[in-house]
Design a protein around this motif. Sequence first.
Motif, PDB file in Angstrom:
ATOM      1  N   GLY A   1      50.032  10.690 -11.010  1.00  0.00           N
ATOM      2  CA  GLY A   1      51.141  10.491 -10.097  1.00  0.00           C
ATOM      3  C   GLY A   1      51.187  11.411  -8.902  1.00  0.00           C
ATOM      4  O   GLY A   1      52.155  11.395  -8.136  1.00  0.00           O
ATOM      5  N   ILE A   2      50.152  12.221  -8.696  1.00  0.00           N
ATOM      6  CA  ILE A   2      50.127  13.119  -7.532  1.00  0.00           C
ATOM      7  C   ILE A   2      48.891  12.829  -6.689  1.00  0.00           C
ATOM      8  O   ILE A   2      47.912  12.264  -7.170  1.00  0.00           O
ATOM      9  CB  ILE A   2      50.135  14.602  -7.948  1.00  0.00           C
ATOM     10  CG1 ILE A   2      48.842  14.943  -8.713  1.00  0.00           C
ATOM     11  CG2 ILE A   2      51.368  14.936  -8.774  1.00  0.00           C
ATOM     12  CD1 ILE A   2      48.572  16.401  -8.796  1.00  0.00           C
ATOM     13  N   GLU A   3      48.973  13.231  -5.418  1.00  0.00           N
ATOM     14  CA  GLU A   3      47.853  13.074  -4.502  1.00  0.00           C
ATOM     15  C   GLU A   3      47.307  14.441  -4.111  1.00  0.00           C
ATOM     16  O   GLU A   3      48.072  15.342  -3.748  1.00  0.00           O
ATOM     17  CB  GLU A   3      48.288  12.319  -3.242  1.00  0.00           C
ATOM     18  CG  GLU A   3      48.650  10.856  -3.493  1.00  0.00           C
ATOM     19  CD  GLU A   3      48.930  10.105  -2.207  1.00  0.00           C
ATOM     20  OE1 GLU A   3      49.140  10.768  -1.159  1.00  0.00           O
ATOM     21  OE2 GLU A   3      48.926   8.861  -2.240  1.00  0.00           O
ATOM     22  N   LEU A   4      45.996  14.580  -4.202  1.00  0.00           N
ATOM     23  CA  LEU A   4      45.314  15.807  -3.815  1.00  0.00           C
ATOM     24  C   LEU A   4      44.237  15.461  -2.796  1.00  0.00           C
ATOM     25  O   LEU A   4      43.443  14.548  -3.012  1.00  0.00           O
ATOM     26  CB  LEU A   4      44.676  16.488  -5.023  1.00  0.00           C
ATOM     27  CG  LEU A   4      45.617  16.952  -6.138  1.00  0.00           C
ATOM     28  CD1 LEU A   4      44.814  17.434  -7.338  1.00  0.00           C
ATOM     29  CD2 LEU A   4      46.534  18.060  -5.635  1.00  0.00           C
ATOM     30  N   CYS A   5      44.213  16.185  -1.695  1.00  0.00           N
ATOM     31  CA  CYS A   5      43.221  15.964  -0.655  1.00  0.00           C
ATOM     32  C   CYS A   5      41.981  16.798  -0.962  1.00  0.00           C
ATOM     33  O   CYS A   5      42.072  18.010  -1.185  1.00  0.00           O
ATOM     34  CB  CYS A   5      43.793  16.335   0.712  1.00  0.00           C
ATOM     35  SG  CYS A   5      42.695  15.912   2.087  1.00  0.00           S
ATOM     36  N   THR A   6      40.835  16.141  -0.967  1.00  0.00           N
ATOM     37  CA  THR A   6      39.578  16.793  -1.311  1.00  0.00           C
ATOM     38  C   THR A   6      38.529  16.526  -0.230  1.00  0.00           C
ATOM     39  O   THR A   6      38.694  15.645   0.614  1.00  0.00           O
ATOM     40  CB  THR A   6      39.040  16.270  -2.656  1.00  0.00           C
ATOM     41  OG1 THR A   6      38.542  14.928  -2.481  1.00  0.00           O
ATOM     42  CG2 THR A   6      40.133  16.258  -3.724  1.00  0.00           C
ATOM     43  N   GLU A   7      37.438  17.256  -0.295  1.00  0.00           N
ATOM     44  CA  GLU A   7      36.295  17.005   0.578  1.00  0.00           C
ATOM     45  C   GLU A   7      35.041  17.483  -0.128  1.00  0.00           C
ATOM     46  O   GLU A   7      35.047  18.551  -0.767  1.00  0.00           O
ATOM     47  CB  GLU A   7      36.459  17.729   1.915  1.00  0.00           C
ATOM     48  CG  GLU A   7      35.399  17.356   2.943  1.00  0.00           C
ATOM     49  CD  GLU A   7      35.701  17.927   4.326  1.00  0.00           C
ATOM     50  OE1 GLU A   7      35.185  17.353   5.307  1.00  0.00           O
ATOM     51  OE2 GLU A   7      36.429  18.925   4.422  1.00  0.00           O
ATOM     52  N   SER A   8      33.979  16.703  -0.027  1.00  0.00           N
ATOM     53  CA  SER A   8      32.728  17.075  -0.683  1.00  0.00           C
ATOM     54  C   SER A   8      31.615  17.237   0.339  1.00  0.00           C
ATOM     55  O   SER A   8      31.652  16.662   1.431  1.00  0.00           O
ATOM     56  CB  SER A   8      32.334  16.032  -1.728  1.00  0.00           C
ATOM     57  OG  SER A   8      32.090  14.774  -1.116  1.00  0.00           O
ATOM     58  N   PHE A   9      30.613  18.022  -0.047  1.00  0.00           N
ATOM     59  CA  PHE A   9      29.444  18.286   0.797  1.00  0.00           C
ATOM     60  C   PHE A   9      28.209  18.198  -0.081  1.00  0.00           C
ATOM     61  O   PHE A   9      28.184  18.740  -1.185  1.00  0.00           O
ATOM     62  CB  PHE A   9      29.522  19.696   1.404  1.00  0.00           C
ATOM     63  CG  PHE A   9      30.741  19.967   2.230  1.00  0.00           C
ATOM     64  CD1 PHE A   9      30.707  19.873   3.619  1.00  0.00           C
ATOM     65  CD2 PHE A   9      31.938  20.324   1.615  1.00  0.00           C
ATOM     66  CE1 PHE A   9      31.829  20.134   4.377  1.00  0.00           C
ATOM     67  CE2 PHE A   9      33.078  20.586   2.369  1.00  0.00           C
ATOM     68  CZ  PHE A   9      33.023  20.487   3.752  1.00  0.00           C
ATOM     69  N   GLY A  10      27.172  17.522   0.419  1.00  0.00           N
ATOM     70  CA  GLY A  10      25.908  17.505  -0.284  1.00  0.00           C
ATOM     71  C   GLY A  10      25.693  16.265  -1.129  1.00  0.00           C
ATOM     72  O   GLY A  10      26.417  15.275  -1.043  1.00  0.00           O
ATOM     73  N   ASP A  11      24.676  16.343  -1.963  1.00  0.00           N
ATOM     74  CA  ASP A  11      24.218  15.223  -2.790  1.00  0.00           C
ATOM     75  C   ASP A  11      24.914  15.271  -4.151  1.00  0.00           C
ATOM     76  O   ASP A  11      24.798  16.268  -4.877  1.00  0.00           O
ATOM     77  CB  ASP A  11      22.703  15.346  -2.970  1.00  0.00           C
ATOM     78  CG  ASP A  11      22.095  14.147  -3.691  1.00  0.00           C
ATOM     79  OD1 ASP A  11      22.827  13.457  -4.419  1.00  0.00           O
ATOM     80  OD2 ASP A  11      20.886  13.933  -3.524  1.00  0.00           O
ATOM     81  N   PRO A  12      25.642  14.207  -4.526  1.00  0.00           N
ATOM     82  CA  PRO A  12      26.340  14.204  -5.820  1.00  0.00           C
ATOM     83  C   PRO A  12      25.425  14.388  -7.031  1.00  0.00           C
ATOM     84  O   PRO A  12      25.919  14.694  -8.123  1.00  0.00           O
ATOM     85  CB  PRO A  12      27.013  12.831  -5.855  1.00  0.00           C
ATOM     86  CG  PRO A  12      27.149  12.436  -4.422  1.00  0.00           C
ATOM     87  CD  PRO A  12      25.941  12.996  -3.741  1.00  0.00           C
ATOM     88  N   SER A  13      24.114  14.211  -6.853  1.00  0.00           N
ATOM     89  CA  SER A  13      23.197  14.404  -7.974  1.00  0.00           C
ATOM     90  C   SER A  13      22.817  15.869  -8.172  1.00  0.00           C
ATOM     91  O   SER A  13      22.195  16.228  -9.188  1.00  0.00           O
ATOM     92  CB  SER A  13      21.928  13.575  -7.777  1.00  0.00           C
ATOM     93  OG  SER A  13      21.181  14.038  -6.664  1.00  0.00           O
ATOM     94  N   ASP A  14      23.195  16.733  -7.220  1.00  0.00           N
ATOM     95  CA  ASP A  14      22.902  18.162  -7.335  1.00  0.00           C
ATOM     96  C   ASP A  14      23.934  18.855  -8.230  1.00  0.00           C
ATOM     97  O   ASP A  14      25.016  18.309  -8.484  1.00  0.00           O
ATOM     98  CB  ASP A  14      22.922  18.817  -5.945  1.00  0.00           C
ATOM     99  CG  ASP A  14      21.684  18.494  -5.124  1.00  0.00           C
ATOM    100  OD1 ASP A  14      20.643  18.187  -5.735  1.00  0.00           O
ATOM    101  OD2 ASP A  14      21.770  18.552  -3.887  1.00  0.00           O
ATOM    102  N   PRO A  15      23.622  20.057  -8.718  1.00  0.00           N
ATOM    103  CA  PRO A  15      24.586  20.791  -9.540  1.00  0.00           C
ATOM    104  C   PRO A  15      25.912  20.959  -8.792  1.00  0.00           C
ATOM    105  O   PRO A  15      25.930  21.353  -7.624  1.00  0.00           O
ATOM    106  CB  PRO A  15      23.900  22.139  -9.766  1.00  0.00           C
ATOM    107  CG  PRO A  15      22.438  21.839  -9.657  1.00  0.00           C
ATOM    108  CD  PRO A  15      22.336  20.789  -8.597  1.00  0.00           C
ATOM    109  N   PRO A  16      27.043  20.653  -9.454  1.00  0.00           N
ATOM    110  CA  PRO A  16      28.341  20.693  -8.769  1.00  0.00           C
ATOM    111  C   PRO A  16      28.966  22.080  -8.741  1.00  0.00           C
ATOM    112  O   PRO A  16      28.920  22.829  -9.727  1.00  0.00           O
ATOM    113  CB  PRO A  16      29.193  19.730  -9.608  1.00  0.00           C
ATOM    114  CG  PRO A  16      28.620  19.841 -10.984  1.00  0.00           C
ATOM    115  CD  PRO A  16      27.144  20.091 -10.811  1.00  0.00           C
TER     116      PRO A  16
END
Length: 284
Positions: free
Chosen positions: A10-25
Motif C-alpha cells: 500500500g505504499i509507493e517508493l521511488c527507486t533507481e537502478s544502474f547496471g546489469d540485473p544479472s550482476d551481483p546486486p
Amino acid sequence: MAERVIEADGIELCTESFGDPSDPPILLIMGKGASMLWWEEGFCRMLAGNGRFVIRYDHRDTGRSVTYEPGRPGYTASDLVGDAARVLDAYGIPAAHVVGVSAGGAFAQLLALDYADRTLSLVLISTSSAVPGDRELPPPTEEFTRFVSSAHVDWSEAKSVIDYLVAYACMLAGGRRPFDETAARSLVRRDVERAHDFAAARNHDVLPDGELSQAPLSSIAVPTLVIHGTADPMFPLGHGEALAEQIPDGTLLALQDAGHGVERADWATIVPAILEHTAADHAG
C-alpha cells in the motif's frame, strides 16, 4: 537510468537502478531525512561499471516516495527497515549486498538481523550500533552539538532550507579538508526541488521505533566492512571501531580526515573497497 516507483503493502517508493540485473546486486540505504540523491549518480555508476547491479531509493518522506503530513508520520523506524526488503522484492532479488550510511547503516544492521536471508554482506559507512550495548562510545563533537542546538531554519521557505542543509553538510564534513560549497548547494537544491514535500523529511526525527531487533551485533553472520572517517563529528571514529570489533566477520577501513558521509574525495578509495568486499570470493 529511469526512476521506477514501486508499490508494496500500500505504499509507493521511488527507486533507481544502474547496471546489469544479472550482476551481483548492491542495495544502497541512505540516512535519515535524505533522499537517494545523496548516493550520487557518479558513485552509483562507478560501482555499476565494475560489474554490480546497483539500486538506490528514496525513503518514505523523502524525494518522490510516499509522503506524510509533517509531524505525523504513519510508520515506524522498523517499517523503514522493511522497506529495504520491499525494494528487493520489487526487483525480484532474493538477497543483496547492503551498503548503508549513517542511519542507513543502522537500518542495514537491522536488516541483517531480522532479514538474514536477504543480506549477502554489509558495508557500514559513518554509522554506529543499531542495537543497545554496554560499550561506552564517544559523544558527538562540540561543533556538532553546537550546530544542531543553535541552527535556525524556516521549513516553509526553500532558500532557508537550502542554506541550512548546506551549512549542515559543511559541519558534517569535519573541517579538515576543503569543503566544496558549490557542489553541496547544487545537490541540496536538487533534493529540495525534487521532493513532494521537503518539510516532511523532518518526520524521520520523530519516528517511533516499532518492532526493532534487540539481537546483539555478534549475531550478524555476514562479512561486514566498516568504513569510517577519522574526522566524523556525529559519530567519532570509536563508533566504527566498535562495530568492526563486535561484528564477528567485521573489518575497519578508516578514511583519514574524512567526515560524515560519502565524500567525492573518497570515492577512489570506497568504491574499490566495496567491489572487493562484494566479489564472489569475498562475500562468503
